[in-house]
Structures are given as C-alpha cells and as structure tokens.
Design a protein around this motif. Structure first.
Motif, PDB file in Angstrom:
ATOM      1  N   PHE A  75       0.832  -1.200   0.000  1.00 20.49           N
ATOM      2  CA  PHE A  75       0.000   0.000   0.000  1.00 20.49           C
ATOM      3  C   PHE A  75       0.870   1.255   0.000  1.00 20.49           C
ATOM      4  CE2 PHE A  75      -2.239   3.371   2.332  1.00 20.49           C
ATOM      5  CZ  PHE A  75      -3.334   3.545   1.492  1.00 20.49           C
ATOM      6  N   LEU A  76       1.883   1.284   0.849  1.00 20.62           N
ATOM      7  CA  LEU A  76       2.770   2.444   0.911  1.00 20.62           C
ATOM      8  C   LEU A  76       3.535   2.621  -0.393  1.00 20.62           C
ATOM      9  CD1 LEU A  76       4.156   2.157   4.546  1.00 20.62           C
ATOM     10  CD2 LEU A  76       2.538   3.849   3.645  1.00 20.62           C
ATOM     11  N   TYR A  77       3.955   1.507  -1.003  1.00 19.85           N
ATOM     12  CA  TYR A  77       4.650   1.579  -2.281  1.00 19.85           C
ATOM     13  C   TYR A  77       3.732   2.186  -3.342  1.00 19.85           C
ATOM     14  CZ  TYR A  77       6.723   0.100  -6.680  1.00 19.85           C
ATOM     15  OH  TYR A  77       7.224   0.081  -7.949  1.00 19.85           O
ATOM     16  N   MET A  78       2.497   1.726  -3.388  1.00 14.25           N
ATOM     17  CA  MET A  78       1.547   2.255  -4.377  1.00 14.25           C
ATOM     18  C   MET A  78       1.255   3.721  -4.108  1.00 14.25           C
ATOM     19  SD  MET A  78       0.900   0.175  -6.750  1.00 14.25           S
ATOM     20  CE  MET A  78      -0.559   0.853  -7.518  1.00 14.25           C
ATOM     21  N   LYS A  79       1.136   4.109  -2.836  1.00 10.12           N
ATOM     22  CA  LYS A  79       0.857   5.499  -2.503  1.00 10.12           C
ATOM     23  C   LYS A  79       2.033   6.398  -2.863  1.00 10.12           C
ATOM     24  CE  LYS A  79      -3.110   6.470  -0.799  1.00 10.12           C
ATOM     25  NZ  LYS A  79      -4.041   7.196  -1.632  1.00 10.12           N
ATOM     26  N   SER A  80       3.243   5.830  -2.905  1.00  9.92           N
ATOM     27  CA  SER A  80       4.411   6.638  -3.211  1.00  9.92           C
ATOM     28  C   SER A  80       4.536   6.926  -4.707  1.00  9.92           C
ATOM     29  CB  SER A  80       5.683   5.955  -2.700  1.00  9.92           C
ATOM     30  OG  SER A  80       5.956   4.791  -3.452  1.00  9.92           O
ATOM     31  N   LYS A  81       3.854   6.162  -5.519  1.00 10.05           N
ATOM     32  CA  LYS A  81       3.875   6.403  -6.963  1.00 10.05           C
ATOM     33  C   LYS A  81       2.976   7.585  -7.295  1.00 10.05           C
ATOM     34  CE  LYS A  81       4.461   1.698  -8.732  1.00 10.05           C
ATOM     35  NZ  LYS A  81       3.804   0.708  -9.606  1.00 10.05           N
ATOM     36  N   PRO A  82       3.318   8.327  -8.356  1.00 11.01           N
ATOM     37  CA  PRO A  82       2.419   9.404  -8.796  1.00 11.01           C
ATOM     38  C   PRO A  82       1.048   8.841  -9.184  1.00 11.01           C
ATOM     39  CG  PRO A  82       4.548   9.548  -9.893  1.00 11.01           C
ATOM     40  CD  PRO A  82       4.522   8.240  -9.157  1.00 11.01           C
ATOM     41  N   LYS A  83       0.039   9.667  -9.015  1.00  8.10           N
ATOM     42  CA  LYS A  83      -1.331   9.237  -9.261  1.00  8.10           C
ATOM     43  C   LYS A  83      -1.520   8.691 -10.677  1.00  8.10           C
ATOM     44  CE  LYS A  83      -4.731  11.122  -7.246  1.00  8.10           C
ATOM     45  NZ  LYS A  83      -5.996  11.439  -6.658  1.00  8.10           N
ATOM     46  N   ASN A  84      -0.933   9.343 -11.692  1.00 10.52           N
ATOM     47  CA  ASN A  84      -1.141   8.862 -13.060  1.00 10.52           C
ATOM     48  C   ASN A  84      -0.495   7.496 -13.280  1.00 10.52           C
ATOM     49  OD1 ASN A  84       1.486  10.043 -13.159  1.00 10.52           O
ATOM     50  ND2 ASN A  84       1.206  10.753 -15.256  1.00 10.52           N
ATOM     51  N   VAL A  85       0.549   7.188 -12.546  1.00  9.91           N
ATOM     52  CA  VAL A  85       1.185   5.864 -12.639  1.00  9.91           C
ATOM     53  C   VAL A  85       0.330   4.840 -11.898  1.00  9.91           C
ATOM     54  CG1 VAL A  85       3.249   4.509 -12.087  1.00  9.91           C
ATOM     55  CG2 VAL A  85       3.477   6.878 -12.911  1.00  9.91           C
ATOM     56  N   ARG A  86      -0.094   5.169 -10.678  1.00 11.89           N
ATOM     57  CA  ARG A  86      -0.945   4.244  -9.893  1.00 11.89           C
ATOM     58  C   ARG A  86      -2.210   3.875 -10.648  1.00 11.89           C
ATOM     59  NH1 ARG A  86      -0.301   8.027  -5.509  1.00 11.89           N
ATOM     60  NH2 ARG A  86      -2.493   8.552  -5.737  1.00 11.89           N
ATOM     61  N   ASN A  87      -2.770   4.856 -11.353  1.00 15.35           N
ATOM     62  CA  ASN A  87      -4.050   4.649 -12.034  1.00 15.35           C
ATOM     63  C   ASN A  87      -3.901   4.147 -13.472  1.00 15.35           C
ATOM     64  OD1 ASN A  87      -5.343   5.556  -9.750  1.00 15.35           O
ATOM     65  ND2 ASN A  87      -5.833   7.570 -10.564  1.00 15.35           N
ATOM     66  N   ASN A  88      -2.662   3.926 -13.941  1.00  9.80           N
ATOM     67  CA  ASN A  88      -2.436   3.593 -15.355  1.00  9.80           C
ATOM     68  C   ASN A  88      -3.148   4.606 -16.251  1.00  9.80           C
ATOM     69  OD1 ASN A  88      -0.788   1.283 -15.130  1.00  9.80           O
ATOM     70  ND2 ASN A  88      -2.563   0.016 -14.687  1.00  9.80           N
ATOM     71  N   ASN A  89      -3.088   5.851 -15.846  1.00 10.52           N
ATOM     72  CA  ASN A  89      -3.797   6.945 -16.506  1.00 10.52           C
ATOM     73  C   ASN A  89      -2.769   8.041 -16.791  1.00 10.52           C
ATOM     74  OD1 ASN A  89      -5.507   9.020 -17.269  1.00 10.52           O
ATOM     75  ND2 ASN A  89      -6.864   8.833 -15.508  1.00 10.52           N
ATOM     76  N   PRO A  90      -1.931   7.842 -17.829  1.00 12.73           N
ATOM     77  CA  PRO A  90      -0.796   8.729 -18.059  1.00 12.73           C
ATOM     78  C   PRO A  90      -1.139  10.213 -18.119  1.00 12.73           C
ATOM     79  CG  PRO A  90      -0.676   6.828 -19.504  1.00 12.73           C
ATOM     80  CD  PRO A  90      -2.005   6.773 -18.819  1.00 12.73           C
ATOM     81  N   LEU A  91      -2.295  10.571 -18.674  1.00  9.98           N
ATOM     82  CA  LEU A  91      -2.657  11.978 -18.835  1.00  9.98           C
ATOM     83  C   LEU A  91      -3.622  12.471 -17.763  1.00  9.98           C
ATOM     84  CD1 LEU A  91      -1.454  11.149 -21.626  1.00  9.98           C
ATOM     85  CD2 LEU A  91      -2.890  12.898 -22.596  1.00  9.98           C
ATOM     86  N   ASN A  92      -3.873  11.659 -16.763  1.00  5.59           N
ATOM     87  CA  ASN A  92      -4.822  12.010 -15.693  1.00  5.59           C
ATOM     88  C   ASN A  92      -6.189  12.395 -16.264  1.00  5.59           C
ATOM     89  OD1 ASN A  92      -3.450  11.470 -13.269  1.00  5.59           O
ATOM     90  ND2 ASN A  92      -2.293  13.369 -13.431  1.00  5.59           N
ATOM     91  N   VAL A  93      -6.744  11.514 -17.078  1.00 10.03           N
ATOM     92  CA  VAL A  93      -8.091  11.703 -17.608  1.00 10.03           C
ATOM     93  C   VAL A  93      -9.055  11.657 -16.432  1.00 10.03           C
ATOM     94  CG1 VAL A  93      -9.900  10.654 -19.044  1.00 10.03           C
ATOM     95  CG2 VAL A  93      -7.525  10.686 -19.848  1.00 10.03           C
ATOM     96  N   LYS A  94      -9.912  12.651 -16.362  1.00  9.40           N
ATOM     97  CA  LYS A  94     -10.882  12.705 -15.264  1.00  9.40           C
ATOM     98  C   LYS A  94     -12.009  11.702 -15.481  1.00  9.40           C
ATOM     99  CE  LYS A  94     -10.158  17.221 -13.412  1.00  9.40           C
ATOM    100  NZ  LYS A  94     -10.759  18.401 -12.868  1.00  9.40           N
ATOM    101  N   GLU A  95     -12.646  11.305 -14.374  1.00  9.41           N
ATOM    102  CA  GLU A  95     -13.825  10.443 -14.437  1.00  9.41           C
ATOM    103  C   GLU A  95     -14.836  11.090 -15.372  1.00  9.41           C
ATOM    104  OE1 GLU A  95     -15.001   7.557 -13.220  1.00  9.41           O
ATOM    105  OE2 GLU A  95     -13.196   7.033 -12.115  1.00  9.41           O
ATOM    106  N   SER A  96     -15.285  10.349 -16.373  1.00  7.83           N
ATOM    107  CA  SER A  96     -16.194  10.980 -17.328  1.00  7.83           C
ATOM    108  C   SER A  96     -17.077  10.005 -18.077  1.00  7.83           C
ATOM    109  CB  SER A  96     -15.390  11.805 -18.347  1.00  7.83           C
ATOM    110  OG  SER A  96     -14.478  10.968 -19.030  1.00  7.83           O
TER     111      SER A  96
END
Length: 177
Positions: free
Chosen positions: A21-42
């Motif tokens: 959990f801590l390892y995943m939290k340490s990754k940037p959000k776009n990496v954790r989410n496999n969402n390179p461009l941070n596409v918003k929920e839509s």
C-alpha cells in the motif's frame, strides 16, 4: 504455544500488504491509475479497472488503455479546432481550476520537448509523442514509454468512431480489427 506461531503468518501478511500500500501510494497518481494523462472520471472507457478507488480520475487496467482514452479526447480537441500545443494544454489543464494547474509551464514544457512553437499546428500523428510528454508533466517522471503511447493509439483505432474522426481530420486510416 500454538497461538503466537499462528500469528506470525498473519503479521507477515499485514506487513506485506502495508508495504504494498505504501509503495503504491508513493507512486504518482497517473502511474498508480495507469492513466498517463490524468483523464478525469467521465465515461465508461474500454479498459477501465473494475474496482474504482479514485473518484476524480479514471483508473485503467493498463497504461495503454489510459493512452487510448487520452488519444480519443485529444482527437476530439483537434476536430473542434484546438490544434496547437497552447490550445490543447490550456483546455486540458486550465489555470482557473481548483487543481492549481501550471498551464503556462505545462505548455512551455511540452513545446520544448516537441521542439515546436506552442502555436504550431499539431496533427494526429504527433499525438503519441505529445501524450508521452504530457504524461511526464502530469507526474510520471518516465514511468511510461513511447511504445505504450503508440499501442494506446492502435487500441483507439480499433473503434469506428475514431477512424471516422481521423477521416474528418484528413487522416484516413483503416480500422484495426
């Protein structure tokens, strides 16, 4: 003395899960989410994770699915006339939001990496590279590759509406089935 021996595997499991959990939290959000461009929920995107933990940003099964979504949105921008780095990024990450976007720095970063003026025309064939640079500015710091971006584009081209959009933009392509 069986009690403490039975606790050891349980304690080990809790420690392992906490570490993951801590390892995943340490990754940037776009990496954790496999969402390179941070596409918003839509929308209901192809390749979305079944378990949705992030209520703001989409979560994808693979980075390629995240790039696919980004490509589809960026093609829509191009079709609507937002076809420069400046206009694309200003729409993607507007300065007047709660997210405290650094729009000017974002535009300058992508333009520099693309070795283009911020007001030069961006064509659909430039989007894989542009998306990769956008992903770095969004926080990935090199976690994604150009191959993943290209694969995301290939996944997008499997959809008839993407092929139609490319055709309208003057880039006819056959659907990849």
């Amino acid at each position: 003395m069986n009690g403490p021996k039975k606790l050891i595997p349980l304690i080990s499991l809790v420690c392992a899960l906490s570490g993951a959990f801590l390892y995943m939290k340490s990754k940037p959000k776009n990496v954790r989410n496999n969402n390179p461009l941070n596409v918003k929920e839509s929308a209901d995107w192809t390749g979305e994770r079944l378990l949705n933990l992030d209520k703001t940003f989409e979560e994808f099964k693979t980075p390629e699915h995240g790039f696919r979504a980004g490509y589809i949105i960026l093609l829509q921008y191009l079709e609507r006339g937002d076809n420069t780095i400046q206009s694309i990024v200003a729409k993607w990450a507007p300065a007047n939001t709660d997210e405290q976007n650094h729009t000017t720095a974002y535009i300058e970063y992508v333009a520099d990496k693309m070795q283009m003026s911020p007001v030069e025309y961006v064509s659909p064939d430039m989007l894989p590279e542009m998306m990769l640079h956008m992903s770095v500015f969004e926080g990935s710091q090199g976690a994604f590759t150009i191959e993943q971006s290209i694969k995301g584009v290939e996944l997008a081209k499997q959809a008839d509406f993407v092929v139609a959009r490319l055709y309208r933009l003057g880039y006819p392509v056959e659907a990849i089935a």
